[in-house]
Design a protein around this motif. Structure first.
Motif: not given
Length: 193
Positions: A13, A17, A27, A31, A61, A65, A82, A85
């Motif tokens: 991630f 990002g 994203a 992903m 996004g 995440a 997170t 990301e």
């Protein structure tokens, strides 16, 4: 189903990002490549996550995440993924903020951003097409399963297409708040899918 460590998930991630230019919808394509194609979650599960992430407040996004991290590693996974990301964006913004005034009017910088717009648009289009295909078509996983479809009519998810057409017409013809359509979509999914 293959497993992935929390550190590997953070790195995936962080990569997403770092290379997501154009917003959260871009994203989704990255992903999908990094998570679904590795077999960490199924395509149907992924697109259900997309639908839920689009309907919840916040950037899609980051929502995706968090959801994927939580799904694979619980609350610690949601938090760590997170952070992975958003960390590249935070780093980039801090660097850009420091030097913005010295390079914002340079032709090369303007050219880069002009070139990135169509690429980001293409990535958003890929994500939209993937969502439409999964939501509206019954594509078999193998060629032998194709024979079980009743001609072309078996290729389409008619209930979904009908709901999509009605929801689109309502959205275009009325001033109904989008959250109402989202709630009707959730109710439709619970009742008919």
């Amino acid at each position: 189903m293959p497993s992935v460590s929390l550190f590997e998930l953070f790195c995936i991630f962080f990569y997403v990002g770092l290379f997501t230019i154009g917003g959260g919808l871009v994203a989704i394509t990255l992903m999908q490549q990094m998570i679904v194609e590795r077999g960490l979650i199924s395509p149907e599960q992924f697109y259900n996550m997309v639908a839920i992430s689009e309907s919840t407040p916040g950037p899609i996004g980051v929502n995706m995440a968090t959801y994927i991290g939580y799904e694979l590693h619980g609350i610690p996974g949601g938090i760590i993924v997170t952070v992975g990301e958003v960390l590249p964006s935070i780093i980039c913004i801090l660097i850009i903020a420091r030097f913005l005034t010295s390079f914002q009017n340079r032709p090369a910088v303007k050219t880069v951003f002009t070139t990135l717009r169509p690429a980001a648009t293409g990535l958003v289009l890929v994500a939209a097409v993937n969502i439409f295909v999964l939501a509206l078509l019954s594509i078999p996983e193998s060629a032998s399963a194709l024979k079980t479809l009743e001609g072309w009519s078996g290729l389409f998810k008619w209930k979904n297409i009908a709901f999509y057409a009605v929801a689109t017409a309502v959205a275009l013809k009325t001033k109904l708040h989008p959250i109402v359509l989202i709630l009707f979509g959730a109710l439709f999914g619970i009742m008919f899918l």
